[in-house]
Design a protein around this motif. Structure first.
Motif, PDB file in Angstrom:
ATOM      1  N   LYS A 194      41.116 -29.298  14.999  1.00  0.00           N
ATOM      2  CA  LYS A 194      40.424 -29.607  13.745  1.00  0.00           C
ATOM      3  C   LYS A 194      39.614 -30.895  13.831  1.00  0.00           C
ATOM      4  O   LYS A 194      39.015 -31.334  12.846  1.00  0.00           O
ATOM      5  CB  LYS A 194      41.436 -29.698  12.600  1.00  0.00           C
ATOM      6  CG  LYS A 194      42.125 -28.369  12.312  1.00  0.00           C
ATOM      7  CD  LYS A 194      43.044 -28.462  11.111  1.00  0.00           C
ATOM      8  CE  LYS A 194      43.696 -27.107  10.822  1.00  0.00           C
ATOM      9  NZ  LYS A 194      44.592 -27.169   9.641  1.00  0.00           N
ATOM     10  N   ASN A 195      39.601 -31.516  14.998  1.00  0.00           N
ATOM     11  CA  ASN A 195      38.878 -32.769  15.163  1.00  0.00           C
ATOM     12  C   ASN A 195      37.434 -32.559  15.617  1.00  0.00           C
ATOM     13  O   ASN A 195      36.611 -33.471  15.537  1.00  0.00           O
ATOM     14  CB  ASN A 195      39.591 -33.675  16.172  1.00  0.00           C
ATOM     15  CG  ASN A 195      40.963 -34.102  15.675  1.00  0.00           C
ATOM     16  OD1 ASN A 195      41.134 -34.380  14.489  1.00  0.00           O
ATOM     17  ND2 ASN A 195      41.929 -34.145  16.570  1.00  0.00           N
ATOM     18  N   THR A 196      37.148 -31.373  16.125  1.00  0.00           N
ATOM     19  CA  THR A 196      35.787 -31.097  16.571  1.00  0.00           C
ATOM     20  C   THR A 196      34.875 -30.969  15.361  1.00  0.00           C
ATOM     21  O   THR A 196      35.111 -30.140  14.482  1.00  0.00           O
ATOM     22  CB  THR A 196      35.732 -29.805  17.409  1.00  0.00           C
ATOM     23  OG1 THR A 196      36.522 -29.986  18.588  1.00  0.00           O
ATOM     24  CG2 THR A 196      34.305 -29.476  17.816  1.00  0.00           C
TER      25      THR A 196
ATOM     26  N   ILE B 268      24.133 -14.371  18.242  1.00  0.00           N
ATOM     27  CA  ILE B 268      25.525 -14.367  18.691  1.00  0.00           C
ATOM     28  C   ILE B 268      26.261 -15.481  17.957  1.00  0.00           C
ATOM     29  O   ILE B 268      25.818 -16.627  17.974  1.00  0.00           O
ATOM     30  CB  ILE B 268      25.640 -14.592  20.219  1.00  0.00           C
ATOM     31  CG1 ILE B 268      24.764 -13.597  20.976  1.00  0.00           C
ATOM     32  CG2 ILE B 268      27.095 -14.478  20.661  1.00  0.00           C
ATOM     33  CD1 ILE B 268      24.673 -13.874  22.476  1.00  0.00           C
ATOM     34  N   VAL B 269      27.369 -15.136  17.311  1.00  0.00           N
ATOM     35  CA  VAL B 269      28.171 -16.118  16.590  1.00  0.00           C
ATOM     36  C   VAL B 269      29.499 -16.267  17.322  1.00  0.00           C
ATOM     37  O   VAL B 269      30.208 -15.284  17.575  1.00  0.00           O
ATOM     38  CB  VAL B 269      28.428 -15.689  15.134  1.00  0.00           C
ATOM     39  CG1 VAL B 269      29.271 -16.734  14.410  1.00  0.00           C
ATOM     40  CG2 VAL B 269      27.114 -15.480  14.409  1.00  0.00           C
ATOM     41  N   THR B 270      29.862 -17.499  17.668  1.00  0.00           N
ATOM     42  CA  THR B 270      31.103 -17.757  18.388  1.00  0.00           C
ATOM     43  C   THR B 270      31.618 -19.157  18.048  1.00  0.00           C
ATOM     44  O   THR B 270      31.104 -19.808  17.146  1.00  0.00           O
ATOM     45  CB  THR B 270      30.889 -17.604  19.912  1.00  0.00           C
ATOM     46  OG1 THR B 270      32.146 -17.719  20.589  1.00  0.00           O
ATOM     47  CG2 THR B 270      29.924 -18.646  20.446  1.00  0.00           C
ATOM     48  N   VAL B 271      32.661 -19.607  18.743  1.00  0.00           N
ATOM     49  CA  VAL B 271      33.205 -20.957  18.561  1.00  0.00           C
ATOM     50  C   VAL B 271      33.233 -21.661  19.910  1.00  0.00           C
ATOM     51  O   VAL B 271      33.384 -21.026  20.950  1.00  0.00           O
ATOM     52  CB  VAL B 271      34.632 -20.930  17.962  1.00  0.00           C
ATOM     53  CG1 VAL B 271      34.600 -20.511  16.512  1.00  0.00           C
ATOM     54  CG2 VAL B 271      35.547 -19.994  18.744  1.00  0.00           C
ATOM     55  N   ASN B 272      33.090 -22.979  19.888  1.00  0.00           N
ATOM     56  CA  ASN B 272      33.096 -23.740  21.147  1.00  0.00           C
ATOM     57  C   ASN B 272      34.431 -24.452  21.389  1.00  0.00           C
ATOM     58  O   ASN B 272      34.478 -25.507  21.993  1.00  0.00           O
ATOM     59  CB  ASN B 272      31.934 -24.735  21.186  1.00  0.00           C
ATOM     60  CG  ASN B 272      32.002 -25.750  20.071  1.00  0.00           C
ATOM     61  OD1 ASN B 272      32.888 -25.706  19.222  1.00  0.00           O
ATOM     62  ND2 ASN B 272      31.062 -26.681  20.061  1.00  0.00           N
ATOM     63  N   ILE B 273      35.512 -23.836  20.865  1.00  0.00           N
ATOM     64  CA  ILE B 273      36.876 -24.318  21.118  1.00  0.00           C
ATOM     65  C   ILE B 273      37.629 -23.185  21.794  1.00  0.00           C
ATOM     66  O   ILE B 273      37.599 -22.041  21.315  1.00  0.00           O
ATOM     67  CB  ILE B 273      37.582 -24.694  19.803  1.00  0.00           C
ATOM     68  CG1 ILE B 273      36.838 -25.830  19.105  1.00  0.00           C
ATOM     69  CG2 ILE B 273      39.029 -25.091  20.062  1.00  0.00           C
ATOM     70  CD1 ILE B 273      37.318 -26.096  17.697  1.00  0.00           C
TER      71      ILE B 273
ATOM     72  N   LYS C 134      37.779 -28.400  23.363  1.00  0.00           N
ATOM     73  CA  LYS C 134      36.366 -28.159  23.112  1.00  0.00           C
ATOM     74  C   LYS C 134      35.677 -27.802  24.416  1.00  0.00           C
ATOM     75  O   LYS C 134      35.877 -28.454  25.442  1.00  0.00           O
ATOM     76  CB  LYS C 134      35.706 -29.398  22.497  1.00  0.00           C
ATOM     77  CG  LYS C 134      34.228 -29.177  22.162  1.00  0.00           C
ATOM     78  CD  LYS C 134      33.598 -30.414  21.549  1.00  0.00           C
ATOM     79  CE  LYS C 134      32.119 -30.159  21.261  1.00  0.00           C
ATOM     80  NZ  LYS C 134      31.443 -31.338  20.698  1.00  0.00           N
ATOM     81  N   ILE C 135      34.883 -26.743  24.374  1.00  0.00           N
ATOM     82  CA  ILE C 135      34.141 -26.329  25.557  1.00  0.00           C
ATOM     83  C   ILE C 135      32.955 -27.266  25.715  1.00  0.00           C
ATOM     84  O   ILE C 135      32.141 -27.414  24.807  1.00  0.00           O
ATOM     85  CB  ILE C 135      33.670 -24.867  25.420  1.00  0.00           C
ATOM     86  CG1 ILE C 135      34.891 -23.956  25.269  1.00  0.00           C
ATOM     87  CG2 ILE C 135      32.836 -24.451  26.624  1.00  0.00           C
ATOM     88  CD1 ILE C 135      34.552 -22.523  24.979  1.00  0.00           C
ATOM     89  N   GLY C 136      32.878 -27.923  26.855  1.00  0.00           N
ATOM     90  CA  GLY C 136      31.859 -28.946  27.072  1.00  0.00           C
ATOM     91  C   GLY C 136      30.461 -28.447  26.791  1.00  0.00           C
ATOM     92  O   GLY C 136      30.095 -27.340  27.194  1.00  0.00           O
ATOM     93  N   ASP C 137      29.660 -29.271  26.105  1.00  0.00           N
ATOM     94  CA  ASP C 137      28.299 -28.860  25.775  1.00  0.00           C
ATOM     95  C   ASP C 137      27.253 -29.910  26.159  1.00  0.00           C
ATOM     96  O   ASP C 137      26.112 -29.836  25.761  1.00  0.00           O
ATOM     97  CB  ASP C 137      28.171 -28.550  24.283  1.00  0.00           C
ATOM     98  CG  ASP C 137      28.534 -29.740  23.405  1.00  0.00           C
ATOM     99  OD1 ASP C 137      28.828 -30.810  23.958  1.00  0.00           O
ATOM    100  OD2 ASP C 137      28.526 -29.570  22.175  1.00  0.00           O
TER     101      ASP C 137
END
Length: 411
Positions: A48-50, A105-110, A116-119
């Motif tokens: 929940k911090n992202t 495309i709708v997704t999440v980066n966690i 968190k998936i690095g971006d």
């Protein structure tokens, strides 16, 4: 979340679901919004911090590319796999409401462990992958030389913040360069969306006739504020001669291209569905069109100018046909006493950032935009990313934010 926007498009039969990954579906395999959102919940709860956990990806092939639904699904899955997002829950939507077919495309980066998936390198990685996909599927390459120039990021003039000259300069330069209009009145209507107006000035100096332009900031009621600024002070690029040249080019362009077909369908539908002016305006804005009505002191509409942000064309309603003339709108809204003034909606929803305001966005990194909403992140990591922008979605997103703010205030 962007699922809601896409699902509204599905309900309106303007979009459809092509593919989903790790998404809970109905027993018959159809998408259920509640179950779809529940599929994302474990990932969102795990971290929940992202600040911006939702990732939205738009893939926009060139209009001349013929892409089947199966190919779109393959492209989406390959893209997600190569981006390191292949194991994430995601939904692939195909939008069919525009000539430029495209997918979201709708997704999440966690990930499933709450990481968190690095971006940090997403933009460059995406650019590399989209070039690979272009070759793999024999699609038009997103060559800068072939791409339409993207609009700079603009916002409405804030006359209370000062530096009005530079604000007006950034707006007028961008609009005169990127939009098509056939008269000063049409250009003025376009400028008004950003809190600017322009007047044509004619006179005689030392026996010679001259014509010029004077720009001014305007407030929400359309009244001038601050000191007027001559076009010559800003520069030749917003002067009388350039404006005349742009009008001549625009007249030729609009004659040779079918710029009225799509707006006629959208405006015609709104005329059939609304007699409330504000609801009418909001519906057009959702479809990437603004309209500026001109009214006399009695409130009678005597002019209607439409701004189609998809084609970047500005035109009076009568140019679409008699059924779109000012008299039609005056009759349509005559019983509406709730809204005497139109809602001005920023067509892009973006903010100007310093001296970059008049810098065209035509590099991959600059074309990627992040939504500032804490709960939502929009990253335009798009295949052939310069082939178009979905302004309808941006308008929808802004409307949803406004409704959410109103809801919170009423609690």
């Amino acid at each position: 979340m962007h699922c809601w926007y896409n699902q509204e498009k599905v309900k309106e039969q303007q979009a459809k679901v092509l593919f989903s990954n790790r998404i809970i579906l109905n027993r018959d395999g159809s998408l259920n919004m509640y179950l779809a959102n529940q599929s994302f919940v474990p990932y969102l709860n795990a971290n929940k911090n992202t600040e911006k956990p939702i990732l939205h990806i738009s893939i926009n092939p060139h209009p001349d590319d013929i892409v089947s639904d199966e190919m779109y699904s393959d492209i989406a899955q390959t893209y997600m796999q190569k981006m390191g997002l292949g194991d994430q829950p995601y939904i692939v939507y195909k939008h069919e409401d525009l000539e430029r077919k495209h997918i979201h495309i709708v997704t999440v980066n966690i990930d499933g462990n709450g990481r968190k998936i690095g971006d940090s390198n997403n933009f460059y990685q995406s650019k590399k992958i989209t070039r690979e996909l272009e070759k793999m599927y024999n699609l038009h390459p997103a060559d800068k030389k072939e791409q339409p120039e993207e609009l700079p990021q603009l916002k409405r003039v804030n006359y209370q913040s000062g530096d009005i000259k530079n604000q007006i300069a950034n707006i007028s330069k961008a609009l005169i360069k990127n939009y098509r209009f056939q008269s000063v009145n049409e250009f003025r209507a376009l400028l008004s969306l950003y809190g600017v107006t322009v007047e044509e000035v004619k006179g005689e100096v030392k026996g010679k006739n001259y014509s010029g332009l004077v720009y001014s900031a305007i407030d929400e009621k359309g009244e001038k504020v601050g000191n007027p600024i001559k076009a010559s002070v800003i520069g030749k690029s917003v002067g009388y001669d350039v404006l005349q040249s742009r009008q001549e080019y625009s007249a030729k362009y609009m004659k040779e291209h079918k710029v009225f077909e799509s707006p006629k369908l959208i405006v015609g539908s709104a005329i059939s569905n609304y007699t409330d002016k504000q609801a009418f305006l909001n519906d057009l804005a959702k479809n990437n069109i603004n309209v500026v009505f001109r009214e006399n002191t009695e409130g009678r509409i005597y002019g209607a100018t439409f701004i189609d942000h998809q084609s970047r064309c500005v035109f009076n309603g009568s140019k679409m046909g008699k059924e779109f003339s000012a008299n039609i709108f005056n009759e349509l809204f005559k019983s509406d006493t709730t809204n005497k003034h139109q809602l001005i909606i920023n067509p892009t929803g973006n903010e100007t950032k310093g001296s970059d305001a008049d810098k065209p966005i035509d590099s991959f990194t600059e074309n990627a935009e992040y939504n500032n909403n804490k709960e939502d992140s929009t990253i335009d990591l798009s295949l052939l990313e310069q082939h178009g922008t979905d302004y309808a979605e941006e308008a929808f997103t802004r409307r949803m934010k406004m409704e959410e703010k109103r809801r919170k205030r009423s609690l």
